[in-house]
Design an enzyme around this catalytic site. Sequence first.
Site, short mmCIF file in Angstrom:
data_model
loop_
_atom_site.label_atom_id
_atom_site.label_comp_id
_atom_site.label_asym_id
_atom_site.label_seq_id
_atom_site.Cartn_x
_atom_site.Cartn_y
_atom_site.Cartn_z
N LYS A 149 18.33 -7.31 24.67
CA LYS A 149 19.09 -6.47 23.72
C LYS A 149 19.01 -5.00 24.16
O LYS A 149 19.99 -4.27 24.04
CB LYS A 149 18.54 -6.63 22.30
N THR A 166 19.46 -3.84 17.91
CA THR A 166 18.40 -4.27 16.99
C THR A 166 17.24 -3.27 16.96
O THR A 166 17.04 -2.52 17.93
CB THR A 166 17.84 -5.65 17.42
N ASP A 167 16.47 -3.30 15.88
CA ASP A 167 15.26 -2.45 15.81
C ASP A 167 14.20 -2.90 16.82
O ASP A 167 13.29 -2.14 17.16
CB ASP A 167 14.67 -2.44 14.38
N GLU A 168 14.35 -4.13 17.32
CA GLU A 168 13.32 -4.65 18.24
C GLU A 168 13.34 -3.95 19.60
O GLU A 168 12.39 -4.07 20.37
CB GLU A 168 13.48 -6.17 18.43
N TYR A 196 13.94 -11.62 24.47
CA TYR A 196 15.06 -11.32 23.55
C TYR A 196 15.26 -9.82 23.43
O TYR A 196 16.36 -9.30 23.68
CB TYR A 196 14.79 -11.92 22.16
N1 LIG Z 1 19.57 -11.51 12.24
C1 LIG Z 1 18.86 -10.40 12.31
O1 LIG Z 1 17.90 -10.21 11.56
C2 LIG Z 1 19.23 -9.31 13.29
C3 LIG Z 1 18.58 -8.08 13.22
C4 LIG Z 1 18.95 -7.05 14.10
C5 LIG Z 1 19.96 -7.28 15.02
N2 LIG Z 1 20.58 -8.49 15.09
C6 LIG Z 1 21.66 -8.66 16.07
O2 LIG Z 1 22.84 -8.95 15.33
C7 LIG Z 1 23.69 -9.83 16.06
C8 LIG Z 1 24.02 -11.05 15.23
O3 LIG Z 1 22.81 -11.72 14.89
P1 LIG Z 1 22.82 -13.06 14.03
O4 LIG Z 1 21.51 -13.17 13.37
O5 LIG Z 1 24.06 -13.15 13.23
O6 LIG Z 1 22.88 -14.15 15.21
P2 LIG Z 1 23.25 -15.69 15.20
O7 LIG Z 1 22.36 -16.33 16.21
O8 LIG Z 1 23.29 -16.25 13.81
O9 LIG Z 1 24.77 -15.71 15.73
C9 LIG Z 1 25.11 -15.36 17.05
C10 LIG Z 1 26.56 -15.80 17.27
O10 LIG Z 1 26.92 -15.43 18.62
C11 LIG Z 1 27.61 -16.55 19.19
N3 LIG Z 1 27.41 -16.48 20.64
C12 LIG Z 1 26.24 -16.65 21.34
N4 LIG Z 1 26.48 -16.53 22.66
C13 LIG Z 1 27.79 -16.25 22.81
C14 LIG Z 1 28.61 -16.00 23.92
N5 LIG Z 1 28.12 -16.02 25.17
N6 LIG Z 1 29.93 -15.75 23.72
C15 LIG Z 1 30.45 -15.73 22.46
N7 LIG Z 1 29.70 -15.99 21.36
C16 LIG Z 1 28.40 -16.24 21.53
C17 LIG Z 1 26.98 -17.78 18.57
O11 LIG Z 1 27.81 -18.92 18.68
C18 LIG Z 1 26.80 -17.30 17.13
O12 LIG Z 1 27.96 -17.52 16.38
C19 LIG Z 1 22.93 -10.13 17.37
O13 LIG Z 1 23.38 -9.24 18.37
C20 LIG Z 1 21.48 -9.83 17.03
O14 LIG Z 1 20.76 -9.44 18.19
C21 LIG Z 1 20.23 -9.52 14.25
#
Ligand SMILES: NC(=O)c1ccc[n+]([C@@H]2O[C@H](COP(=O)([O-])OP(=O)(O)OC[C@H]3O[C@@H](n4cnc5c(N)ncnc54)[C@H](O)[C@@H]3O)[C@@H](O)[C@H]2O)c1
Length: 332
Positions: free
Chosen positions: A154, A125-127, A150
């Site tokens: 990450k 992530t950018d964070e 968080y």
């Molecule tokens: N949403 C954003 O804006 C954003 C931005 C940058 C990076 N990210 C990264 O992208 C990825 C996806 O983000 P998102 O927004 O789709 O998240 P989300 O919270 O919608 O989904 C996360 C998924 O991971 C699953 N999960 C959680 N713990 C688990 C485990 N121990 N084993 C297996 N599955 C597990 C959950 O059931 C869920 O389906 C993450 O790594 C997040 O850090 C998200």
Amino acid sequence: MRFLVAGGAGFMGSNLVRYLISAHEDAEVLVYDKLTYAGRLENLRGLEGDPRFRFERGDICDGEQLCRVISSYRPDVIVNLAAETHVDRSIRDPEPFIRTNVVGTFALLEAARKLDVPLLIHVSTDEVYGDIGDGPPSAEDSPFKPSSPYSASKAAGDLLCQAYWRTYRLPVRIVRPSNNYGPYQYPEKLIPRVILRAVHNLPIPIYGSGRQVRDWLHVEDFCRALDVVMKRGSNGEAYNVPGFNERTNLEVVEAILDILDKPRSLIRFVADRPGHDTRYAMKGDKILALGWRPQVPWLEGLRRTVQWYLENEWWWRPLLSDSFFSSDIPWG
Ligand SMILES: NC(=O)c1ccc[n+]([C@@H]2O[C@H](COP(=O)([O-])OP(=O)(O)OC[C@H]3O[C@@H](n4cnc5c(N)ncnc54)[C@H](O)[C@@H]3O)[C@@H](O)[C@H]2O)c1
């Protein structure tokens, strides 16, 4: 081409699964997901009958189950999106974040190493770069200065991936997207939360002054970026995926209210989140050099997202608890 998408029942994961199945004729996808509160089979509705799609419930922290699934499925690529993702939850209760985002990433790296997985793409992530204030956008080699449990978890997962490349030459690539938006995003996150509160004519709380800046990327552009990194990226490299679309939180909320034709008087400013970062922004030279460009213009993407929530009440209605209607916490 066989993909194992860890976290494929979440927001970005479910969008990626649909993208892979439609963009790659030869794609087979196995979703491996624990189904936490954020992971829902509803996000994958419509794919159940597709012979190219499979689902296995599992935790990325469970090395034994991971090894069993990887040994029998033999993926060409593993994409790791499994994570705890909500900053406010990480402030209230950091433990699950350390478990999944650090220990889980470690377990996945170990399984990939033991079983010679040809490619692992890890979604960071950018964070991880922390608050950049008025400074220049972060490049891939900018220092990590995470602010919340968080983003620290990450950053730890991202660093483990880098170490596994350097130490074991594990074929891993890292993508660091900015804030994503689009369909199937859980309504604790800013954009869906504001849409749904506005739809119900509820006050919309905003942290502090609302002047915090985030860079917004449509989830379809994220999926295309990940595909480009898979096809043309290099092992051991990290790629920022910016939206080149910096907006204050207040601007985002106002744009949604305008689309829904709701009054700005719904906005309420509340006490700021502890440690709240004022701005994230990234340079994108490396991914631009691979030929990727974001294609979804901000207001068009936002209108489409609002429309999706308006048309898919079946999806969000069961997620709205009493606290959604009473809480004055901005998101979560
Ligand atoms: N949403 C954003 O804006 C954003 C931005 C940058 C990076 N990210 C990264 O992208 C990825 C996806 O983000 P998102 O927004 O789709 O998240 P989300 O919270 O919608 O989904 C996360 C998924 O991971 C699953 N999960 C959680 N713990 C688990 C485990 N121990 N084993 C297996 N599955 C597990 C959950 O059931 C869920 O389906 C993450 O790594 C997040 O850090 C998200």
